[in-house]
Structures are given as structure tokens and as C-alpha cells.
Design an enzyme around this catalytic site. Sequence first.
Site, mmCIF file in Angstrom:
data_model
loop_
_atom_site.group_PDB
_atom_site.id
_atom_site.type_symbol
_atom_site.label_atom_id
_atom_site.label_comp_id
_atom_site.label_asym_id
_atom_site.label_seq_id
_atom_site.Cartn_x
_atom_site.Cartn_y
_atom_site.Cartn_z
ATOM 1 N N GLN A 108 0.838 -1.198 0.000
ATOM 2 C CA GLN A 108 0.000 0.000 0.000
ATOM 3 C C GLN A 108 0.879 1.256 0.000
ATOM 4 O O GLN A 108 0.388 2.357 -0.155
ATOM 5 C CB GLN A 108 -0.896 0.026 1.246
ATOM 6 C CG GLN A 108 -1.844 -1.155 1.365
ATOM 7 C CD GLN A 108 -2.507 -1.208 2.709
ATOM 8 O OE1 GLN A 108 -3.339 -0.373 3.055
ATOM 9 N NE2 GLN A 108 -2.145 -2.193 3.507
ATOM 10 N N HIS A 150 -1.123 1.622 -4.524
ATOM 11 C CA HIS A 150 -1.522 3.024 -4.388
ATOM 12 C C HIS A 150 -0.606 4.010 -5.096
ATOM 13 O O HIS A 150 -0.612 5.198 -4.776
ATOM 14 C CB HIS A 150 -1.641 3.385 -2.900
ATOM 15 C CG HIS A 150 -2.715 2.610 -2.206
ATOM 16 N ND1 HIS A 150 -2.753 2.434 -0.851
ATOM 17 C CD2 HIS A 150 -3.788 1.933 -2.699
ATOM 18 C CE1 HIS A 150 -3.826 1.706 -0.529
ATOM 19 N NE2 HIS A 150 -4.450 1.373 -1.634
HETATM 20 C C1 BV8 Z 1 -11.780 2.796 -3.679
HETATM 21 C C2 BV8 Z 1 -2.090 6.696 -1.095
HETATM 22 C C3 BV8 Z 1 -13.535 2.537 -5.258
HETATM 23 C C4 BV8 Z 1 -2.140 8.176 -0.829
HETATM 24 C C5 BV8 Z 1 -3.836 5.699 0.275
HETATM 25 C C6 BV8 Z 1 -16.596 6.255 1.034
HETATM 26 C C7 BV8 Z 1 -16.397 6.843 -0.205
HETATM 27 C C8 BV8 Z 1 -15.445 6.371 -1.073
HETATM 28 C C9 BV8 Z 1 -14.666 5.288 -0.723
HETATM 29 C C10 BV8 Z 1 -14.869 4.732 0.512
HETATM 30 C C11 BV8 Z 1 -15.816 5.174 1.392
HETATM 31 N N1 BV8 Z 1 -15.780 4.402 2.515
HETATM 32 C C12 BV8 Z 1 -14.811 3.462 2.363
HETATM 33 C C13 BV8 Z 1 -14.272 3.652 1.161
HETATM 34 C C14 BV8 Z 1 -13.207 2.896 0.579
HETATM 35 C C15 BV8 Z 1 -11.901 3.598 0.953
HETATM 36 C C16 BV8 Z 1 -11.491 3.102 2.313
HETATM 37 O O1 BV8 Z 1 -11.066 1.977 2.431
HETATM 38 N N2 BV8 Z 1 -11.655 3.937 3.357
HETATM 39 C C17 BV8 Z 1 -11.297 3.479 4.682
HETATM 40 C C18 BV8 Z 1 -10.684 4.599 5.478
HETATM 41 C C19 BV8 Z 1 -12.532 2.901 5.335
HETATM 42 N N3 BV8 Z 1 -10.959 3.196 -0.062
HETATM 43 C C20 BV8 Z 1 -10.799 3.953 -1.155
HETATM 44 O O2 BV8 Z 1 -11.297 5.031 -1.323
HETATM 45 C C21 BV8 Z 1 -9.929 3.297 -2.215
HETATM 46 N N4 BV8 Z 1 -10.585 3.386 -3.491
HETATM 47 O O3 BV8 Z 1 -12.399 2.218 -2.824
HETATM 48 O O4 BV8 Z 1 -12.203 2.950 -4.982
HETATM 49 C C22 BV8 Z 1 -14.370 3.760 -5.129
HETATM 50 C C23 BV8 Z 1 -14.229 4.753 -6.072
HETATM 51 C C24 BV8 Z 1 -15.035 5.883 -5.977
HETATM 52 C C25 BV8 Z 1 -15.939 6.011 -4.921
HETATM 53 C C26 BV8 Z 1 -16.047 5.003 -3.961
HETATM 54 C C27 BV8 Z 1 -15.254 3.881 -4.047
HETATM 55 C C28 BV8 Z 1 -8.596 4.011 -2.315
HETATM 56 C C29 BV8 Z 1 -7.799 3.744 -1.058
HETATM 57 C C30 BV8 Z 1 -6.365 4.243 -1.236
HETATM 58 C C31 BV8 Z 1 -6.155 5.552 -0.518
HETATM 59 N N5 BV8 Z 1 -4.743 5.948 -0.636
HETATM 60 N N6 BV8 Z 1 -2.535 5.982 0.093
HETATM 61 C C32 BV8 Z 1 -1.119 8.604 0.194
HETATM 62 O O5 BV8 Z 1 -0.439 7.739 0.797
HETATM 63 O O6 BV8 Z 1 -0.986 9.811 0.382
HETATM 64 S S1 BV8 Z 1 -4.306 4.964 1.695
HETATM 65 C C33 BV8 Z 1 -3.067 5.051 2.814
HETATM 66 O O7 BV8 Z 1 -3.664 4.747 4.066
HETATM 67 C C34 BV8 Z 1 -1.991 4.016 2.662
HETATM 68 O O8 BV8 Z 1 -1.620 3.791 1.354
HETATM 69 C C35 BV8 Z 1 -2.583 2.800 3.314
HETATM 70 O O9 BV8 Z 1 -3.390 2.092 2.423
HETATM 71 C C36 BV8 Z 1 -3.448 3.417 4.355
HETATM 72 C C37 BV8 Z 1 -2.718 3.423 5.671
HETATM 73 O O10 BV8 Z 1 -2.790 2.177 6.094
HETATM 74 P P1 BV8 Z 1 -1.486 1.502 6.699
HETATM 75 O O11 BV8 Z 1 -0.461 1.367 5.639
HETATM 76 O O12 BV8 Z 1 -1.991 0.313 7.373
HETATM 77 O O13 BV8 Z 1 -0.911 2.555 7.723
HETATM 78 P P2 BV8 Z 1 -1.475 2.896 9.170
HETATM 79 O O14 BV8 Z 1 -0.782 4.131 9.624
HETATM 80 O O15 BV8 Z 1 -2.958 2.829 9.171
HETATM 81 O O16 BV8 Z 1 -0.977 1.664 10.054
HETATM 82 C C38 BV8 Z 1 0.414 1.449 10.219
HETATM 83 C C39 BV8 Z 1 0.565 0.120 10.920
HETATM 84 O O17 BV8 Z 1 1.948 -0.108 11.117
HETATM 85 C C40 BV8 Z 1 -0.084 0.097 12.294
HETATM 86 O O18 BV8 Z 1 -0.823 -1.091 12.428
HETATM 87 C C41 BV8 Z 1 1.100 0.078 13.252
HETATM 88 O O19 BV8 Z 1 0.839 -0.673 14.409
HETATM 89 C C42 BV8 Z 1 2.146 -0.613 12.410
HETATM 90 N N7 BV8 Z 1 3.537 -0.342 12.783
HETATM 91 C C43 BV8 Z 1 4.036 0.749 13.401
HETATM 92 N N8 BV8 Z 1 5.380 0.599 13.535
HETATM 93 C C44 BV8 Z 1 5.704 -0.611 12.982
HETATM 94 C C45 BV8 Z 1 4.525 -1.206 12.496
HETATM 95 N N9 BV8 Z 1 4.515 -2.405 11.892
HETATM 96 C C46 BV8 Z 1 5.693 -3.044 11.770
HETATM 97 N N10 BV8 Z 1 6.869 -2.536 12.204
HETATM 98 C C47 BV8 Z 1 6.908 -1.335 12.813
HETATM 99 N N11 BV8 Z 1 8.086 -0.833 13.251
#
Ligand code: BV8
Length: 260
Positions: free
Chosen positions: A105, A123
Site C-alpha cells: 500500500q 496506491h
Molecule cells: C476505492 C495513497 C472505489 C495516498 C492511500 C466512502 C467513499 C469512497 C470510498 C470509501 C468510502 N468508505 C470506504 C471507502 C473505501 C476507501 C477506504 O477503504 N476507506 C477506509 C478509510 C474505510 N478506499 C478507497 O477510497 C480506495 N478506493 O475504494 O475505490 C471507489 C471509487 C469511488 C468512490 C467510492 C469507491 C482508495 C484507497 C487508497 C487511498 N490511498 N494511500 C497517500 O499515501 O498519500 S491509503 C493510505 O492509508 C496508505 O496507502 C494505506 O493504504 C493506508 C494506511 O494504512 P497503513 O499502511 O496500514 O498505515 P497505518 O498508519 O494505518 O498503520 C500502520 C501500521 O503499522 C499500524 O498497524 C502500526 O501498528 C504498524 N507499525 C508501526 N510501527 C511498525 C509497524 N509495523 C511493523 N513494524 C513497525 N516498526
Amino acid sequence: MSDNDQHLQTVAEILLNAQQLVVSTGAGISKESGIPTFRDAHDGLWAQYDPQDLATPRAFIKDPKLVWDWYEYRRDLMKNAQPNAGHHALVQMEEYLPNMVIVTQNIDGFHHLAGSSDIICLHGSIHRNKCFGDCQGHPTYIDINTLAWDKSSGPPLCPYCQKAYVRPDVVWFEESLDSALINRAYAVSAQADVMLVVGTSGVVFPAAQLPIITRQNGGIIIEINPNLTQVLALAHRRLEGPSGEILPRILDHMRKLKQA
Ligand code: BV8
């Protein structure tokens, strides 16, 4: 051998027996490279914003400079950072496995930089830029280093259409993923007999669907994360801790098992 070591050895055995291993990574795998995770409170100016409110087309339309500056700030962080021991361990694991695909991602390009062979970047990439207006008839990607503009004003105008702004080539919320990429990610997840889920909170779809698909097809899910996540309910095994420490230790056990 400590419990923990025993657990790591068992995971190493599972990985060595994998016919198709998928490694699904999120921002956590880059944390030990010094890159804040997507939901970490960013420093300074960015601490007041929720990344989810910045990574959308609407946010860019509303305030192109704010969103552009956020990406410039993150590009700067990534430019001065390197892949860590976790990325490198995944590269070295390839020699022990017949099929290994990384589905990430992350937009930092660290898996490529580390040398992994087969990577699906769901992404996009923060290091590429394109026209927000998606104008046609020219190469998609725009090299902003060839452009001259007042950088304090935010993004440059697209040099081709001169109408829309240049934007990062990343998938924003409410934007669809590249269908070829997500379809291949679905396919390899369905075929995977093992999926390693590393450093993701597992809340963003469709990426979060991948371990569900693997599990539904009888695959084993192993999670590496210091914290509890949405993946927990799917995981057959969970290794608690930073991936930069855990992945090299798993690799060591794989090496020892192969030499035995
Ligand atoms: C889509 C790029 C179809 C940009 C990213 C309402 C309207 C529209 C869509 C939606 C909606 N409701 C839900 C959706 C779907 C939506 C979605 O999933 N929303 C979520 C919030 C519910 N998804 C989308 O919109 C996707 N497209 O569905 O298209 C569509 C089309 C039109 C209309 C409707 C639907 C697109 C999703 C992609 C978004 N872009 N990134 C940028 O980066 O600037 S998302 C971005 O956030 C990341 O890429 C990644 O995917 C996400 C973050 O997640 P993580 O990588 O898990 O990071 P996070 O900080 O959350 O967690 C870090 C983890 O690491 C933690 O667990 C932590 O404990 C751990 N950690 C910490 N230290 C360590 C560690 N692990 C290991 N070692 C360590 N040392």
C-alpha cells in the site's frame, strides 16, 4: 530455544514450505526507515490534519497548495530515508521461495529500492507526478524537475494542457485503483498458501480485502505488527514487534533450516 525463537522457527518452516507466498505491506514496514506511518501524528504543521482529509481529489481541488505541500513534505522525508532491515530481509527471502509477491500500500518505493523482484504497488508512487486533468496525447508522467514555477504557490500547471495542476501519481481516497494491479493482487492472494501481513492497520480497502481472500481460499495468514489491528481476526499466527527486527530473525531461521 526461547518461546519466541520457537515461534519464529515455526513461522520460518511455514514460509519455507509455501508454494505461493504473498507479503502484504503497509506503512509500518517503513517506520524504521524514519517515515511516519499514515496515521502517526505528523510533525509540526501536519499534526493538525488527518491524512485521510488530505489524500482526496476534493481536498486537492479545495486547496491544491495545502495538499501539494503535504506531498512535498513527505517526498522530502522519503528522499532522505532508505529501506530498512525489514525490506532487505524480504529481498533475501526470495532465494528460499519458489514464488513470492509483495503487494504494498506504500508509495515510498522502498521495496523497489531494496531490490524485491515482484512488487504490486496498489496506491502508486509519490515519486511520480501527472496531470490532474488527465490530459492525453503525451507521456503520462511529468518530471517536475524540468519545470520552472513559483514553488511557494503550490503545484505547477500541467506543461501540456496548461489548465490543470500537476498532482502526485498516487491513488487518493474515493479514487479507483488501477484495475490490472488490484486484479493481479486478488489473483495472487487467492492462490497464496501463505500470506505475511506486515505493518498495516488493515482498515483501507480494497487492500484490506487481500488477507480475507487468502483465508477464504484456505491460506495461512501470519501478521507482523507491534500493535493489534483489524488483521488479528484473520491471523493464524501473530508476531508482535517491529518488522525491522522480526523479519531478519525469521530469515535467520530460514537460513539455519535450509543448512540443516
Ligand atoms: C476505492 C495513497 C472505489 C495516498 C492511500 C466512502 C467513499 C469512497 C470510498 C470509501 C468510502 N468508505 C470506504 C471507502 C473505501 C476507501 C477506504 O477503504 N476507506 C477506509 C478509510 C474505510 N478506499 C478507497 O477510497 C480506495 N478506493 O475504494 O475505490 C471507489 C471509487 C469511488 C468512490 C467510492 C469507491 C482508495 C484507497 C487508497 C487511498 N490511498 N494511500 C497517500 O499515501 O498519500 S491509503 C493510505 O492509508 C496508505 O496507502 C494505506 O493504504 C493506508 C494506511 O494504512 P497503513 O499502511 O496500514 O498505515 P497505518 O498508519 O494505518 O498503520 C500502520 C501500521 O503499522 C499500524 O498497524 C502500526 O501498528 C504498524 N507499525 C508501526 N510501527 C511498525 C509497524 N509495523 C511493523 N513494524 C513497525 N516498526
